[in-house]
Design a protein around this motif. Structure first.
Motif, short mmCIF file in Angstrom:
data_model
loop_
_atom_site.label_atom_id
_atom_site.label_comp_id
_atom_site.label_asym_id
_atom_site.label_seq_id
_atom_site.Cartn_x
_atom_site.Cartn_y
_atom_site.Cartn_z
N GLY A 107 35.58 -47.03 47.36
CA GLY A 107 34.53 -46.06 47.10
C GLY A 107 35.03 -44.87 46.32
N ASP A 108 34.28 -43.76 46.40
CA ASP A 108 34.64 -42.53 45.71
C ASP A 108 35.99 -42.01 46.20
N LEU A 109 36.71 -41.32 45.32
CA LEU A 109 38.03 -40.79 45.66
C LEU A 109 38.02 -39.86 46.87
N ASP A 110 36.98 -39.02 46.98
CA ASP A 110 36.95 -38.02 48.04
C ASP A 110 36.15 -38.46 49.27
N ALA A 111 35.76 -39.73 49.33
CA ALA A 111 34.94 -40.22 50.45
C ALA A 111 35.82 -40.94 51.48
N GLU A 112 35.28 -41.06 52.67
CA GLU A 112 35.95 -41.82 53.72
C GLU A 112 35.94 -43.30 53.34
N PRO A 113 36.87 -44.07 53.88
CA PRO A 113 36.87 -45.52 53.59
C PRO A 113 35.57 -46.17 54.05
N SER A 114 35.25 -47.30 53.47
CA SER A 114 34.05 -48.06 53.82
C SER A 114 34.00 -48.29 55.32
#
Length: 176
Positions: A126-133
């Motif tokens: 996902g996005d660089l600054d988001a938590e893992p899926s």
């Protein structure tokens, strides 16, 4: 980065990865003589400590992983291809791997992961600054495609191993 510098960086990473277990590749790394195509700057998690005993449990020798990866997942000849990575994971020294494709535009990507060995590799992205899926793709002796949607520049792929040492190959292509 120009193509020669990217290719040099790729060769250094590939040579190092043969010892420690991971081989990230961008389009320029895979084929330095290819015509200009979209590419991504790639950073990976710190190099794990090699575990020779774990390498002996892999389904093929470490130095053959890059060749296997080229046939296991789509490569640079695939429409929308933006990069790939390959290597191996083992517990407890190198059971986690993260790669960041920092310059990819927001959009929809398709990832394909191939894994071989007696362990299970969980792939989150996902996005660089988001938590893992929250529900990662689980791979055990399989090849699986899954979609990744990003809303900001960049994309990350995280791999976690449970069980016996296993090899992996991941390919990314932009679909929208």
């Amino acid at each position: 980065m120009d193509g020669r510098r990217m290719a040099t960086v790729g060769l250094v990473l590939a040579a190092t990865a043969g010892v420690v277990g991971c081989t990230p590749m961008s389009d320029a790394d895979r084929d330095a003589s290819a015509s200009p195509a979209p590419s991504a700057s790639v950073t990976t998690s710190p190099e794990p400590t090699p575990d020779p005993a774990a390498a002996e449990k892999l389904p093929l020798p470490v130095d053959e992983i890059p060749d296997w990866a080229e046939t296991a997942v789509p490569g640079s000849e695939t429409d929308g291809y933006v990069g790939s990575l390959s290597g191996w994971l083992s517990e407890p020294l190198s059971a986690h791997y993260m790669s960041r494709f920092q310059s990819l535009e927001p959009g929809i990507y398709q990832a394909q992961i191939a894994c071989r060995g007696d362990g299970t590799i969980s792939a989150s992205s996902g996005d660089l600054d988001a938590e893992p899926s929250p529900q990662p793709t689980q791979c055990t002796n399989a090849t699986i495609a899954f979609d990744i949607t990003t809303t900001s520049t960049g994309l990350k792929v995280e791999l976690d191993l449970q069980g016996e040492p296993s090899i992996f190959a991941v390919s990314l292509r932009r679909v929208a």
